[in-house]
Design an enzyme around this catalytic site. Structure first.
Site, mmCIF file in Angstrom:
data_model
loop_
_atom_site.group_PDB
_atom_site.id
_atom_site.type_symbol
_atom_site.label_atom_id
_atom_site.label_comp_id
_atom_site.label_asym_id
_atom_site.label_seq_id
_atom_site.Cartn_x
_atom_site.Cartn_y
_atom_site.Cartn_z
ATOM 1 N N ILE A 60 -10.226 -4.429 -18.638
ATOM 2 C CA ILE A 60 -10.251 -5.061 -17.255
ATOM 3 C C ILE A 60 -9.765 -6.454 -17.678
ATOM 4 C CG2 ILE A 60 -11.581 -6.408 -15.006
ATOM 5 C CD1 ILE A 60 -11.139 -2.906 -15.546
ATOM 6 N N LYS B 180 -12.478 -11.283 -11.947
ATOM 7 C CA LYS B 180 -12.478 -11.426 -10.354
ATOM 8 C C LYS B 180 -11.864 -10.446 -9.256
ATOM 9 C CE LYS B 180 -12.871 -16.088 -9.515
ATOM 10 N NZ LYS B 180 -12.772 -17.913 -9.388
ATOM 11 N N ASN C 249 -8.324 -8.917 -15.276
ATOM 12 C CA ASN C 249 -9.057 -10.061 -15.425
ATOM 13 C C ASN C 249 -10.284 -9.989 -14.100
ATOM 14 O OD1 ASN C 249 -10.049 -11.990 -12.543
ATOM 15 N ND2 ASN C 249 -7.909 -13.558 -13.278
ATOM 16 N N PHE D 105 0.550 -1.612 0.038
ATOM 17 C CA PHE D 105 -0.449 -0.058 -0.282
ATOM 18 C C PHE D 105 0.718 1.393 -0.006
ATOM 19 C CE2 PHE D 105 -1.920 -3.567 2.853
ATOM 20 C CZ PHE D 105 -2.853 -3.878 1.485
ATOM 21 N N GLU E 126 -5.436 1.856 -6.710
ATOM 22 C CA GLU E 126 -5.957 2.715 -5.825
ATOM 23 C C GLU E 126 -7.031 3.818 -6.191
ATOM 24 O OE1 GLU E 126 -1.859 4.561 -4.732
ATOM 25 O OE2 GLU E 126 -1.810 4.183 -6.651
#
Lengths: 329, 172, 735
Positions: free
Chosen positions: C626, C630, C628, C236, C701
């Site tokens: 996108i 999931k 993936n 992070f 983020e």
């Protein structure tokens, strides 16, 4: 962690004698407070006497009371059906008191003896802590003090006793059985803890080598209701900002009898006797609930960070009184 | 000033500061001769090489080191190795069966993406296995409450709940 | 950049399970803390107990007689280090133990090395240090404001004219506190030297920046330093910098001639690996009666440590989200005797968005206008309002519309405290969100083998976002293979250099490097096609790899097995190296857009006891392509949890007199637990971004941005109380 010798005696007498004989020895039970303090360097025993296997585990249900072995875990006591039925607020306080992992480890005896969470107390690099070293001052009074006490404290120490389950146990007038170097004795919880404003470095009346062996918990009589309300920032897994343990016997919309304990506010678990007296024999009245709360909190000593707790404690108690008296109206 | 000491330390660790622990870890008998200070977490990781159990705080506040002792979930950072003498310990390495197949919860965690960095995952799994055994998967709210002793900083909570719910037989 | 658009779609986008999942659920994924080397000793950092001053005396002689203790390093005997090189996200904050100067409470002042961690820990506790303490500078008002290199002031139009022209004006001050990144994995490393070669297993988010730093500061060739991070227990942002602990471990290992393991404690994680620094922000907004913005002014002050500046970026998004002609941003920092700041998930944007999106809600109420309507009227979706050039993509309006629909926003009664459920006050709030585009350089190598399998190699790290998985999917599509035939290895600086995982830039950077690598691989394979080959004479973009064969792109039935191509030259494998080839922005005629979002939140507040629960979140994100579904959903879910924490819990407190962290444990510093989090509805909108071939935007983020403001705005809707300071706690909500 300072190096220590580890002993695991087989009998209570042996354990008591072992600790009593060595000023640097201490009992080890669930360890959830103790190991933490040892890692922090706040508590540095030379000898740990592991009592966790002594035959002090289990619950004996009698007609008027529970005899709870001191090594019974929080999880075991919460699982006892009689606790759910006749001591609902004890069960609720246990479940709100810690995660399952900690409840599986922490014992009831140890819970009553837990040390304050004050970060100034728990950081030995902070010099000013009257609880840790007498007459050194109190860094918390001028520091960051949100999770601190407002009752039973003064400018010498604002350490909070953070136990949840001790609050209803105090309200229901439980007592502890203690084995010590000079034999056995019984101590009511109302006489067990020492308030910070009565001496910040002494937390309870136990002497060196005294061991809690049993907690005797009177059952609430049939017809009583009880519940525990815990207010905190997070939805789970946090010490109380404030809490209220209320047991009440209703007669119509009249409060026939009542027991109140408050948590998150005191240097010791707090019995709200003024509030009980103000409410006993009165009709359900939220205005009076608030007055009873205000009377209890009248003696509060606050610092800027804890000032909100006075109002929050009043509201917590009022809400719990409303909840507990509501269903019978 | 050079304060480095190159010679090996004198064997000052006296016997009274050492403890022998006989325990059973993941079904196999284990003997540890360790410093009395050694926590269960340290014994598992350093003495037995079972590094699946993680240290996230060492203060009992994050749940990453959750293991089972005699079938109950505990945080191994707040327990001395000496305290599990004669007891049964299960770690994440013990969840797979004899044929090496994943536990249904492990499979559900993968399927529901119930982790990201994976560091809290062994502790989450050990907690969840007990949660099912404790009968505390009655609702999402109940699962959330009884999984709240395991922090996940990546924030996989919703997926953990879904995995536990599925493993409990409540469907995905 | 390759001219041909890659053929993606068989695996890219699919929500396949994380390829590293089985390792993680069985406890077999190796993190730095799991590494044990023969002869390894353990180091523990000792930290200062004063907030400013100098060390006058350290007595270590007694420590060396303790069992197991091998060495104690202080500023008197730790090796002198070369200056830190400039790497991404700045140089090392400070070289440790070079002098006796103390700039913050909790600073590294000594290192104790012993045979076991227990012995080192106990010896560290007993060390005696004498300081000439000074009063630490802790009051921002007493400090000297200075500009931030990464956050220059910006101005367009005339904000005073815009203020004068406004029918409705608001102005207020907003504050965000220090938050600590606190990945669950304790940071630390194992460092081992072999002559001038250093190998370090660390918790960095960027292997290459650390390699460069270690090589330069220890005066050894970069080629001889290897940084390994196959798994990382989160970051992070805390893993972006070249923190002193790494230098301490490497220095001690070199001095002792043994591998040294150094793991920080949780309390040290609050002091030694950065944090999201406090901000104070003033926002002024003006609008005409119809809700058209006439001016935005955003002033921010962010706190820094004495030796190491905050990143800032608090105001840098402000000029780009809304189409307003008059915008001014001013950002300053103040150096105080505080611990090192760093980037924390959505750095700057998370704090700046709190101020701007709360202010927008305030403006909506001043206007008597629906907060959603105010956003829709002003969001800049076609052109970047700062440059006037078209965005490469911008789905922020779609985010707002789709989110509003799913949430049922039209059923909202705008009057505060108007929506109730028993004793509870319900509040609905929303916020728009943007995150800057960032495209750092990455390289990758793609290798095909005679057995039909393939490998991707890069020094990039997977901090839990799913880099292993999405790169595997991408390579599978590009090579026409099943993901199980692709082995993706990351986290090793001996592999092709890569950007750090951070700034939401890696997925785009690395995916484009892989696309480029496959193109080069195809070119290399074509060199093996002799004159008699049906592929002879074709260019790299005229062919594709499919099922272990090289095929004509326009007629895949014309194919040559790769094994045959390799065998013809006695080869067993062939690799292509690639890198990100960023388009020339000017030539592309567009502005590279970052991700966008809209957050809709329902809170329930018990006004008597101030209890707030987040009941519902709808989070809509434009993340470009996108990779993936999931894992992308997981990113947004996790960031939402982070946003809930920012809004309600996270607050690293500092002792007013000493500068000591007052709540530096997981028992005292609260992060969201499972019970705090509702079911979150995650939706993606938008199209693949036009700026790069992969078309993906970083989404690690953006999911956090806007969550706090949506919660704060929901609290206002529920209670009528305007929240301007985070976190929002019980004591602010008692009514």
């Amino acid at each position: 962690m300072r190096a220590f010798v580890y002993d695991r005696p087989d009998a209570v007498d042996e354990a008591v004698a072992s600790v009593a004989a060595d000023p640097q020895a201490a009992f080890l039970a669930g360890g959830t407070t103790q190991l933490d303090l040892m890692k922090d360097g706040v508590w540095t025993p030379d000898r740990l006497v592991d009592i966790s296997r002594l035959p002090l585990r289990g619950i004996l249900v009698e007609s008027q009371q529970l005899k709870v072995g001191a090594l019974t875990t929080m999880e075991q006591l919460a699982a006892e059906p009689v606790v759910a039925q006749r001591l609902t607020f004890v069960r609720e306080a246990l479940l709100a008191g810690a995660t399952v992992q900690l409840r599986n480890m922490a014992t009831i005896g140890g819970n009553l003896l837990q040390r304050t969470r004050c970060r100034y107390f728990r950081d030995p690099t902070v010099a000013a802590c009257n609880r840790r070293s007498p007459d050194s001052g109190c860094a918390a009074v001028d520091g960051v003090a949100r999770m601190h006490a407002v009752l039973g404290v003064d400018e010498r120490c604002i350490a909070l006793h953070a136990s949840d389950v001790a609050v209803p146990l105090l309200a229901v007038e439980a007592s502890v059985l203690v084995s010590g170097p000079s034999g056995q004795r019984r101590i009511p919880l109302s006489e067990f803890w020492v308030r910070a404003d009565e001496g910040p470095s002494i937390e309870n009346v136990l002497g060196h080598g005294d061991l809690i062996t049993e907690i005797d918990v009177p059952l609430l009589p049939q017809g009583w209701r009880s519940g525990y309300l815990k207010v905190r920032d997070r939805a789970s897994y946090e010490f109380a900002l404030t809490s209220a343990a209320v047991a009440v016997q209703m007669d119509g919309d009249m409060i026939a009898d009542i027991r109140i304990g408050l948590g998150g506010v005191g240097s010791v678990p707090w019995r709200a006797r003024e509030a009980e007296e103000m409410l006993r024999g009165t009709h359900v009245d939220p205005v009076r609930f608030e007055q009873a709360g205000r009377a209890t909190m009248a003696s509060a000593f606050t610092v800027p960070g804890t000032a909100f707790k006075v109002d929050l404690a009043v509201r917590t108690l009022s809400r719990q009184l409303i909840t507990m008296t509501e269903a019978t109206r | 000033m050079k304060t480095t000491r190159s010679t090996a330390p004198a064997p000052t660790a006296q016997d009274e500061y050492t403890v022998d622990v006989f325990t059973v870890v993941n079904g196999a008998p284990v003997q540890w001769r360790v410093d009395t200070r050694t926590t269960l977490l340290e014994a598992l990781r350093d003495s037995s090489g079972l590094t699946g159990t993680k240290r996230g705080c060492d203060q009992g506040a994050c749940g990453a080191c959750t293991v089972h002792v005699d079938g109950a979930r505990v945080v191994s950072c707040l327990m001395l190795a000496a305290q599990v003498d004669g007891r049964q310990v299960t770690t994440v390495e013990g969840l797979i069966d004899e044929e090496g197949r994943l536990h249904p919860l492990q499979e559900a965690f993968v399927r529901h993406d119930a982790f990201q960095c994976g560091f809290c995952t062994p502790g989450q799994l050990m907690s969840a296995v007990c949660l099912l055994r404790e009968g505390r998967a009655g609702s999402d709210a109940e699962i959330r409450e009884y999984m709240s002793g395991n922090l996940c900083r990546c924030g996989a909570y919703d997926n953990i709940v879904a995995a536990v719910r599925e493993a409990a037989g409540g469907g995905a | 950049m390759t001219a041909t658009k890659p053929d993606l779609g068989t695996w890219v986008g699919k929500g396949i399970d994380r390829v590293d999942g089985p390792h993680k659920v069985t406890g077999t994924a190796p993190y730095a803390s799991d590494v044990t080397l023969p002869g390894m000793v353990h180091a523990v950092v000792v930290t200062s107990t004063v907030g400013a001053g100098t060390i006058t005396k350290i007595d270590t002689s007694a420590l060396l007689t303790l069992p197991g203790v091998r060495a104690v390093f202080t500023h008197e005997n730790f090796p002198r280090l070369n200056p830190s090189p400039d790497v991404l996200f700045g140089e090392a904050p400070t070289a440790p133990l070079q002098d006796g100067r103390i700039t913050f409470h909790g600073q590294e002042v000594a290192l104790v090395v012993a045979d076991t961690s227990q012995e080192a820990t106990e010896a560290a506790r007993l060390i005696e240090i004498t300081y000439a303490a000074e009063a630490p500078l802790l009051d921002p008002a007493a400090g000297q404001p200075e500009p931030l290199p990464l956050s220059p002031d910006t101005s367009r139009g005339d904000t005073e004219a815009g203020w004068a022209a406004a029918d409705v004006r608001i102005g207020a001050t907003y504050r965000t506190p220090e938050n600590t990144n606190n990945p669950l994995g304790l940071m630390g490393c194992v460092a081992a030297w072999d002559g001038d070669h250093l190998e370090i297993h660390d918790t960095t988010q960027g292997t290459i920046a650390l390699r460069k730093t270690l090589a330069a500061m220890f005066g050894v060739p970069e080629s001889g330093v290897r940084v390994r991070v196959p798994y990382l227990g989160g970051g992070f942002g805390a893993g972006l910098n070249q923190w002193p602990y790494k230098l301490l471990a490497a220095g001690a290992a070199r001095e002792l001639g043994r591998p040294v393991k150094l793991m920080l404690t949780r309390p040290q994680m609050f002091r030694l690996v950065g944090h999201r620094p406090d901000t104070e922000q003033q926002v002024r907004l003006g609008a005409t009666r119809d809700g058209t913005l006439t001016m935005i002014e955003h002033r921010a002050t962010v706190l820094s440590s004495i030796d190491f500046l905050a990143v800032g970026l608090i105001t840098s998004g402000t000029g780009h989200l809304y189409a307003c002609p008059n915008v001014a941003t001013v950002e300053r920092t103040v150096r105080l005797n505080r611990r090192y700041p760093t980037s924390m998930r959505a750095p700057g944007e998370a704090e700046g968005n709190w101020a701007i999106e709360t202010a927008m809600d305030e403006l909506a109420y001043e206007l008597g206008m629906d907060p959603l309507e105010l956003r829709l009227r002003n969001l800049a979706t076609d052109l970047d309002p700062a440059s006037g050039k078209p965005w490469s993509s911008n789905g922020v309006i779609e985010c707002c519309r789709v989110g509003a629909e799913l949430f049922g926003w039209s059923r909202r009664d705008p009057r505060p405290s108007s929506m109730r459920e028993g004793d509870l006050l319900l509040g609905w709030g929303m916020a728009a969100a943007g995150f800057f585009a960032y495209l750092p350089m990455s390289q990758a190598r793609v290798t095909v083998y005679a057995d039909g399998t393939a490998a991707v190699r890069s020094a990039a790290t997977d901090i839990g976002t799913g880099t292993y998985t999405v790169i595997t999917q991408l390579a599978a599509d590009l090579l026409g293979l099943h993901p199980q035939q692709v082995d993706c290895r990351l986290g090793d600086s001996d592999m092709p250099a890569s950007a750090q995982s951070g700034g939401s830039g890696l997925a785009s950077s690395l995916s484009n490097a892989v696309i480029d690598a496959v193109s080069h691989l195809q070119g290399e394979l074509l060199t093996l096609a002799g004159a008699d080959s049906p592929l002879h004479g074709l260019g790299p973009d005229d062919v594709v790899c499919r099922d272990g064969a090289l095929c004509r792109r326009d007629d895949p039935s014309v194919r040559v097995p790769i094994a045959d191509l390799l065998a013809g030259q006695g080869l067993v494998e062939m690799s292509g190296d690639g890198r990100l080839r960023p388009p020339d922005a000017a030539a592309a005629g567009m502005v590279h857009a970052g991700a966008y979002g809209a957050r809709f939140v329902e809170v329930a507040i018990d006004p008597m006891i101030g209890r707030l629960r987040v009941r519902r979140v709808v989070s809509v994100t434009d993340g470009g392509r996108i990779l993936n579904r999931k894992l992308a959903r997981s990113q947004i879910l996790g960031a939402t949890v982070g946003g809930i924490g920012q809004a309600l819990f996270e607050d690293t407190l500092t002792d007013p007199g000493t500068g000591r962290v007052a709540n530096g444990t997981f028992g005292d510093y609260l992060v969201a637990v499972s019970a705090d989090v509702p079911d979150v509805e995650v939706v993606f909108v938008g199209e693949p971004d036009r700026y790069t071939p992969s078309g993906t935007k970083g989404i690690g983020e953006i999911g956090l941005v806007g969550v706090a403001a949506a919660i704060g705005n929901a609290v206002h809707h529920a209670t009528g109380r305007r929240m301007r300071d985070l976190p929002i706690t019980v004591d602010q909500l008692m009514m």
